[in-house]
Design a protein around this motif. Sequence first.
Motif, PDB file in Angstrom:
ATOM      1  N   GLY A  48       6.979   7.467  11.314  1.00  0.00           N
ATOM      2  CA  GLY A  48       6.582   8.212  10.131  1.00  0.00           C
ATOM      3  C   GLY A  48       6.884   9.622  10.397  1.00  0.00           C
ATOM      4  O   GLY A  48       6.379  10.709  10.154  1.00  0.00           O
TER       5      GLY A  48
ATOM      6  N   ASP B  20      11.052   5.739   9.732  1.00  0.00           N
ATOM      7  CA  ASP B  20      10.185   5.981   8.301  1.00  0.00           C
ATOM      8  C   ASP B  20      10.463   4.972   7.434  1.00  0.00           C
ATOM      9  O   ASP B  20      11.523   4.538   7.409  1.00  0.00           O
TER      10      ASP B  20
ATOM     11  N   SER C 202       8.631  16.549  12.586  1.00  0.00           N
ATOM     12  CA  SER C 202       7.972  16.200  13.804  1.00  0.00           C
ATOM     13  C   SER C 202       9.151  15.569  14.886  1.00  0.00           C
ATOM     14  O   SER C 202       8.887  15.780  16.169  1.00  0.00           O
TER      15      SER C 202
ATOM     16  N   PHE D  27       2.987  11.895  13.705  1.00  0.00           N
ATOM     17  CA  PHE D  27       2.286  13.389  13.251  1.00  0.00           C
ATOM     18  C   PHE D  27       2.127  13.269  11.907  1.00  0.00           C
ATOM     19  O   PHE D  27       3.062  13.268  10.847  1.00  0.00           O
TER      20      PHE D  27
ATOM     21  N   GLY E 273       6.178   1.005  10.394  1.00  0.00           N
ATOM     22  CA  GLY E 273       5.619   1.250  11.762  1.00  0.00           C
ATOM     23  C   GLY E 273       5.003  -0.078  12.346  1.00  0.00           C
ATOM     24  O   GLY E 273       5.041  -0.557  13.384  1.00  0.00           O
ATOM     25  N   GLU E 274       4.574  -0.836  11.449  1.00  0.00           N
ATOM     26  CA  GLU E 274       3.860  -2.097  11.821  1.00  0.00           C
ATOM     27  C   GLU E 274       4.601  -3.333  11.869  1.00  0.00           C
ATOM     28  O   GLU E 274       4.116  -4.344  12.715  1.00  0.00           O
TER      29      GLU E 274
ATOM     30  N   TYR F 288       0.696  -1.237   0.042  1.00  0.00           N
ATOM     31  CA  TYR F 288       0.089   0.074   0.060  1.00  0.00           C
ATOM     32  C   TYR F 288       0.685   1.253   0.075  1.00  0.00           C
ATOM     33  O   TYR F 288       0.445   2.364  -0.352  1.00  0.00           O
ATOM     34  N   TYR F 289       2.037   1.238   0.456  1.00  0.00           N
ATOM     35  CA  TYR F 289       2.904   2.365   0.699  1.00  0.00           C
ATOM     36  C   TYR F 289       3.588   2.585  -0.700  1.00  0.00           C
ATOM     37  O   TYR F 289       3.908   3.862  -1.027  1.00  0.00           O
TER      38      TYR F 289
ATOM     39  N   PHE G 242      13.625  10.444   2.698  1.00  0.00           N
ATOM     40  CA  PHE G 242      13.311  11.284   3.718  1.00  0.00           C
ATOM     41  C   PHE G 242      14.214  11.160   4.937  1.00  0.00           C
ATOM     42  O   PHE G 242      14.568  12.282   5.466  1.00  0.00           O
TER      43      PHE G 242
ATOM     44  N   ARG H 204       2.331  22.248  15.295  1.00  0.00           N
ATOM     45  CA  ARG H 204       3.427  21.570  16.163  1.00  0.00           C
ATOM     46  C   ARG H 204       3.332  22.044  17.641  1.00  0.00           C
ATOM     47  O   ARG H 204       3.164  21.079  18.385  1.00  0.00           O
TER      48      ARG H 204
HETATM   49  C1  LIG Z   1       2.871  13.452   6.010  1.00  0.00           C
HETATM   50  S1  LIG Z   1       4.484  12.653   6.171  1.00  0.00           S
HETATM   51  C2  LIG Z   1       4.390  13.157   7.840  1.00  0.00           C
HETATM   52  C3  LIG Z   1       6.043  13.513   8.516  1.00  0.00           C
HETATM   53  C4  LIG Z   1       6.489  14.045   9.444  1.00  0.00           C
HETATM   54  N1  LIG Z   1       5.503  13.407  10.687  1.00  0.00           N
HETATM   55  C5  LIG Z   1       5.987  15.662   9.383  1.00  0.00           C
HETATM   56  O1  LIG Z   1       5.540  16.095  10.681  1.00  0.00           O
HETATM   57  O2  LIG Z   1       6.289  16.326   8.720  1.00  0.00           O
HETATM   58  C6  LIG Z   1       4.110  11.043   6.644  1.00  0.00           C
HETATM   59  C7  LIG Z   1       4.894   9.821   6.937  1.00  0.00           C
HETATM   60  O3  LIG Z   1       4.628   8.674   7.193  1.00  0.00           O
HETATM   61  C8  LIG Z   1       5.671   7.632   6.619  1.00  0.00           C
HETATM   62  N2  LIG Z   1       5.019   6.439   6.517  1.00  0.00           N
HETATM   63  C9  LIG Z   1       3.820   6.093   5.859  1.00  0.00           C
HETATM   64  N3  LIG Z   1       3.365   4.787   6.293  1.00  0.00           N
HETATM   65  C10 LIG Z   1       4.527   4.286   7.081  1.00  0.00           C
HETATM   66  C11 LIG Z   1       4.536   3.107   7.896  1.00  0.00           C
HETATM   67  N4  LIG Z   1       3.836   2.124   7.490  1.00  0.00           N
HETATM   68  N5  LIG Z   1       5.810   3.009   8.601  1.00  0.00           N
HETATM   69  C12 LIG Z   1       6.650   4.099   8.786  1.00  0.00           C
HETATM   70  N6  LIG Z   1       6.424   5.394   8.254  1.00  0.00           N
HETATM   71  C13 LIG Z   1       5.189   5.304   7.276  1.00  0.00           C
HETATM   72  C14 LIG Z   1       5.755   8.463   5.215  1.00  0.00           C
HETATM   73  O4  LIG Z   1       6.883   7.952   4.502  1.00  0.00           O
HETATM   74  C15 LIG Z   1       5.813   9.673   5.703  1.00  0.00           C
HETATM   75  O5  LIG Z   1       7.360  10.274   5.602  1.00  0.00           O
END
Ligand SMILES: C[S@@+](CC[C@H](N)C(=O)[O-])C[C@H]1O[C@@H](n2cnc3c(N)ncnc32)[C@H](O)[C@@H]1O
Length: 307
Positions: free
Chosen positions: A146, A169, A152, A212, A196-197, A78-79, A174, A124
Motif C-alpha cells: 500500500g 500497490d 512511506s 502505512f 497485498g493479498e 472492494y478496491y 500511484f 512518519r
Molecule cells: C492512504 S494510502 C497510503 C499510501 C502510503 N503508504 C503513504 O504513506 O502515503 C493507502 C494505499 O493502500 C493501497 N491499497 C489499498 N488496498 C490495497 C491492497 N489490497 N493491496 C495493495 N495496495 C492496496 C491504495 O492503493 C493506497 O495507495
Amino acid sequence: MTSTTIKSKNNLTTKLINGLLNIKPLAEFAKTQARKMIIKRANFIGVPWENNVKHLENHDWQEEIKAVENPNINYPSYYLTSFHAYEKGNMSWDAAWELESAAYSVHSTIYSKIPQLDGDRNLRKSYHEFLQTQLPSNPDNILDIGCGVGLSTFALQETYPNSNISGLDLSPYFLAVAKYQAKQKGKSINWIHDAGEYNNLPLESFDLISTFLMFHELPQFAAENIISHSNKLLKKGGFFALMDMNPQSENYKKMPRYVFTLLKSTEPYLDQYFTLDIESMFIKCGFSTPKIVSISPRHRAIIAQKI
Ligand SMILES: C[S@@+](CC[C@H](N)C(=O)[O-])C[C@H]1O[C@@H](n2cnc3c(N)ncnc32)[C@H](O)[C@@H]1O
C-alpha cells in the motif's frame, strides 16, 4: 453516563451517520466539504496544492505507466469504489497527483490545533523510531504494502539506506507517480503493481513487511487475507508492522460528529477498521501476540513476529 449508555449512544450515532451517507446528495455534499477543508488547510500550511498538481499534470506519464503497470492484475472489487472524494477512488490520476499534498494537509493537525507543515514528517518519524526499538537488526529485504505514491517507501529507505526496498500497490497511477518521484530523488526502489493479498512474490523472502495508512481502507476479510499472505512472504522470525488510525484515541471519540461524518464520507470501510479485532487476527494468521502502541494523538503502530 455509564459505558453501556455511551456505547449504545455511539451505535445510534453511527447508524444515523450511515443512514445520512446512504442518501447520495448528502454523501456528495459531505465529500465536497471534506475536500474543500483539505485544500484550504494545505494552502494555510504553505503547501501550494494547485501548483503541485499542475506540475504533475503537465508531465507526460506514458513512460512511467508503461514501466509499472501489470496488465494481468485482478483488482479486488472492494478496491474499485470511491475513496477520498474521488469518484474512481485510487484508480485515477487526480488522486495520484494530489496524494502527497493531501497527506501534508490531513496530518497537519495531529500535534496541534493550528495546522503545521511538519505533522506528516513527525508522524512518519515516530513510526520509525518505534520500529527501530522493536527490530533486532536492520532488515535486508523490506516490502511496503500500500505504498501509494511512495511517501512511506521513501521514509523506509531513509531509515534503512542499505536495505533492498520494494513498494507494492494496486493503483498503477500511484505507482507511476512513485516511480517519477524516486527518479527525481535519485532513489532506487522496486515498484510492484499487485495486490497485498495475492501476488507472486517469493515466499519467505522478506525480513520486514510494513504498511502505512492502508488498513483503514480495507474491509475486514481483506485485512485478514493481507496479514495471512504476508506471513507466507516473511522469513521465519520476520516482522509485520503497520501504522494507522487508532480507534482507541480520545481524538476520535471526542471528534465533533460533523467532522467524523465528513471523514466517513470519504472512507468506505472505516467502521470495519474501527471494529476489527486486529490482535486475534495476527495470532490466527501465524504471528506472535502483536505489540500495539500509540505513536501520535490519533495513530497507533502495531508489530508482530512470524513464528
Ligand atoms: C492512504 S494510502 C497510503 C499510501 C502510503 N503508504 C503513504 O504513506 O502515503 C493507502 C494505499 O493502500 C493501497 N491499497 C489499498 N488496498 C490495497 C491492497 N489490497 N493491496 C495493495 N495496495 C492496496 C491504495 O492503493 C493506497 O495507495
